[in-house]
Design an enzyme around this catalytic site. Structure first.
Site, short mmCIF file in Angstrom:
data_model
loop_
_atom_site.label_atom_id
_atom_site.label_comp_id
_atom_site.label_asym_id
_atom_site.label_seq_id
_atom_site.Cartn_x
_atom_site.Cartn_y
_atom_site.Cartn_z
N ALA A 177 75.84 3.45 71.89
CA ALA A 177 75.37 3.47 73.69
C ALA A 177 74.05 3.12 73.55
O ALA A 177 73.63 2.42 74.76
CB ALA A 177 75.38 5.06 73.97
N ASP A 178 73.13 3.43 72.60
CA ASP A 178 71.69 2.98 72.61
C ASP A 178 71.59 1.50 72.42
O ASP A 178 70.68 0.92 73.52
CB ASP A 178 70.85 3.70 71.47
CG ASP A 178 70.62 5.05 71.96
OD1 ASP A 178 70.20 5.31 72.96
OD2 ASP A 178 70.27 5.90 70.89
N LEU A 179 72.43 0.86 71.82
CA LEU A 179 72.27 -0.36 71.40
C LEU A 179 72.80 -1.37 72.48
O LEU A 179 72.24 -2.29 72.76
CB LEU A 179 72.85 -0.81 70.13
CG LEU A 179 72.32 -0.03 68.83
CD1 LEU A 179 73.17 -0.35 67.47
CD2 LEU A 179 70.64 -0.55 68.59
N GLY A 182 70.18 -1.45 74.97
CA GLY A 182 69.21 -2.43 74.70
C GLY A 182 69.53 -3.70 75.16
O GLY A 182 68.82 -4.31 75.76
#
Length: 395
Positions: A177-179, A182
């Site tokens: 989810a973070d990547l 980003g």
């Protein structure tokens, strides 16, 4: 000026990015802009810095290192500013005046409280591309709720379909989810910079963990809405093609993807039972999908009698996509990784550590990370450039 200047990755040379974000999603976006040659000034809290400096510490060269921080902040310049301080916010405003991009992932409402929200800063600098990375987006009933990667995976539906059928849901270990957030932020920022080159206008970019995960789930969502069949946890299987999963061998595991009828026919023959392709239960893709468990059982009878190497050799000859299930240690010894030049080293505050290099090539060249900065290492340098007569030196 970026350390990438003079290479194929000097595309963003002259672009100044203020990275006010922390941990993974925002720093990952800023790291990719660093890779493309932008000057990235990482604004951190005095004495504390990015939380990721304290995450997952290992020991390299006799000193503690944070792999999470090192992987996402190489080549940036670290400046310490206390944004609760009116004086330091005034310094940030000066940085904003000469910046092209600002990235932040503050908890909801904090940017507005500090007076460094998009509306305020783009009044000072209309050409600024201001990117906010949030948990749930900047509108709607959940806009004020905070989130981390696991929350994004859970709320976005990904965790609910990950793992083995009949067992509890599983988080994707890679912070997807973070990547993904980003990546989405980087794409949107680059598009905004391209538009600005044509129109002179900056932009306000909004990215969230929820939107990013839902985006990754798009074809599963469309299929579920059309078929009315809920997705179940499928382990290594997918809903695209049968057989298409990991199978046990006599000494390990192999991922095998025979996703159409012609591929299935040569696969069955290569594994030693060509008659399987003519079995009415397995003759067509639709039939195999209906009898998926039975098909998997028959395939595993064949693969389990062979070694991993034997299965791979047989399938590669007939061009059936396949791969061994490698551990990280095995991956790092693999000749393909060496041939691609995917691994390199970086200077982590005086210690040399192994890292993955840029994830793509441009004109045959792969970006290389720069040094990982000490907390506040470039504060004096950056502030001196703003106010050369002031002689400010801070740490």
């Amino acid at each position: 000026m970026s350390e990438a200047t003079g290479s194929a990755f000097a595309i963003l040379d002259g672009v100044r990015v203020l990275d006010l974000s922390r941990i993974i999603a925002g720093p990952y976006a800023a790291q990719m802009l660093t890779d493309f040659g932008a000057e990235v000034i990482k604004v951190e809290r005095p004495g504390i810095g990015d939380d990721a400096r304290q995450y997952g510490r290992g020991i390299a060269g006799g000193r503690p290192v944070s792999p999470a921080f090192g992987a996402l902040n190489a080549g940036k310049r670290s400046v310490c500013l206390d944004l609760r301080s009116e004086e330091d916010r005034a310094i940030l405003f000066q940085l904003v005046d000469s910046a092209d991009v600002l990235i932040q992932n503050f908890r909801p409402g904090l940017a507005e409280k500090l007076g460094i929200d998009a509306e305020t800063l783009r009044t000072r600098n209309p050409k600024l591309v201001y990117c906010t990375v949030s948990g749930f987006g900047e509108t709607g009933p959940l806009r004020m709720r905070t989130a981390v990667d696991a929350v994004g995976q859970a709320y976005g539906g990904l965790m609910g379909i990950n793992g083995e059928d009949g067992r509890p849901p599983a988080r994707v270990p890679v912070p997807i989810a973070d990547l993904a957030s980003g990546l989405n932020a980087t794409i949107a920022i680059l598009a905004a910079l391209l538009r600005r080159a044509k129109t002179g206008r900056g932009a306000t970019v909004g990215v969230s963990l929820l939107e990013s995960v839902v985006g990754l789930m798009s074809h599963h969502i469309t299929e579920t809405l059309i078929t009315k069949v809920p997705m179940r946890r499928m382990g290594s299987r997918t809903r695209v093609g049968v057989p298409n999963q990991a199978f046990q061998t006599s000494d390990g595991w192999v991922m095998l993807s025979a996703t159409n009828d012609s591929m299935w026919r040569v696969c069955a023959g290569a594994l030693g039972n060509a008659a399987l392709a003519d079995d009415p239960r397995f003759r067509t893709q639709a039939a195999r999908a209906e009898h998926e468990d039975e098909c998997a059982d028959e395939v595993e009878k064949l693969t389990s009698a062979l070694s991993t190497t034997e299965v791979l050799e047989r399938l590669e000859v007939v061009n059936v996509p396949c791969a061994p299930l490698l551990t990280i240690e095995e991956l790092m010894r693999d000749p393909q990784i060496e041939a691609l030049g995917l691994m390199t080293t970086e200077d982590y505050m005086g210690v040399t550590v192994p890292v993955v290099a840029g994830h793509f090539r441009l004109d045959g060249e792969r970006s290389r990370p720069g040094r990982v900065p000490e907390l506040g290492e470039h504060t004096g340098e950056v502030l001196a450039r703003l106010e050369p007569d002031r002689g400010v030196v801070r740490s």
